[in-house]
Design a protein around this motif. Sequence first.
Motif, PDB file in Angstrom:
ATOM      1  N   VAL A  20       0.838  -1.106   0.111  1.00  0.00           N
ATOM      2  CA  VAL A  20       0.141  -0.086   0.089  1.00  0.00           C
ATOM      3  C   VAL A  20       0.940   1.287   0.066  1.00  0.00           C
ATOM      4  CG1 VAL A  20      -1.621   1.351   1.484  1.00  0.00           C
ATOM      5  CG2 VAL A  20      -2.088  -0.862   0.943  1.00  0.00           C
ATOM      6  N   HIS A  39      -6.723   2.226  -1.871  1.00  0.00           N
ATOM      7  CA  HIS A  39      -5.496   2.014  -1.396  1.00  0.00           C
ATOM      8  C   HIS A  39      -5.080   3.504  -0.649  1.00  0.00           C
ATOM      9  CE1 HIS A  39      -4.111  -1.633  -2.521  1.00  0.00           C
ATOM     10  NE2 HIS A  39      -4.075  -1.540  -3.614  1.00  0.00           N
ATOM     11  N   ASN A  42      -7.239   3.489   2.735  1.00  0.00           N
ATOM     12  CA  ASN A  42      -6.177   2.524   3.411  1.00  0.00           C
ATOM     13  C   ASN A  42      -5.132   3.096   4.103  1.00  0.00           C
ATOM     14  OD1 ASN A  42      -8.212   0.546   3.109  1.00  0.00           O
ATOM     15  ND2 ASN A  42      -7.141  -0.692   1.878  1.00  0.00           N
ATOM     16  N   SER A  45      -6.183   5.480   6.843  1.00  0.00           N
ATOM     17  CA  SER A  45      -6.687   4.584   8.070  1.00  0.00           C
ATOM     18  C   SER A  45      -5.594   3.988   8.799  1.00  0.00           C
ATOM     19  CB  SER A  45      -7.495   3.589   7.670  1.00  0.00           C
ATOM     20  OG  SER A  45      -8.771   4.110   6.868  1.00  0.00           O
TER      21      SER A  45
END
Length: 65
Positions: A20, A39, A42, A45
């Motif tokens: 990622v 991605h 993510n 996050s």
Amino acid sequence: MSKIKDYLKVAPALNYFLRVFKKDKDGKFPTSTNLKLMHGINRISIVMFGICILVLIYRYFIRGY
């Protein structure tokens, strides 16, 4: 017992985290707008989770909660 070991393997998750945050220079993985957005979300996050863990550790050790 081998089933439990299969469930506890963390290598695939670590490979995902590395993938990622790296650019795909070889073109190994498919690229689409939706995948790029996923991605990106993510990444945000994962960074927020890391910051929260640091805050919790700070509160536990420094402030005594």
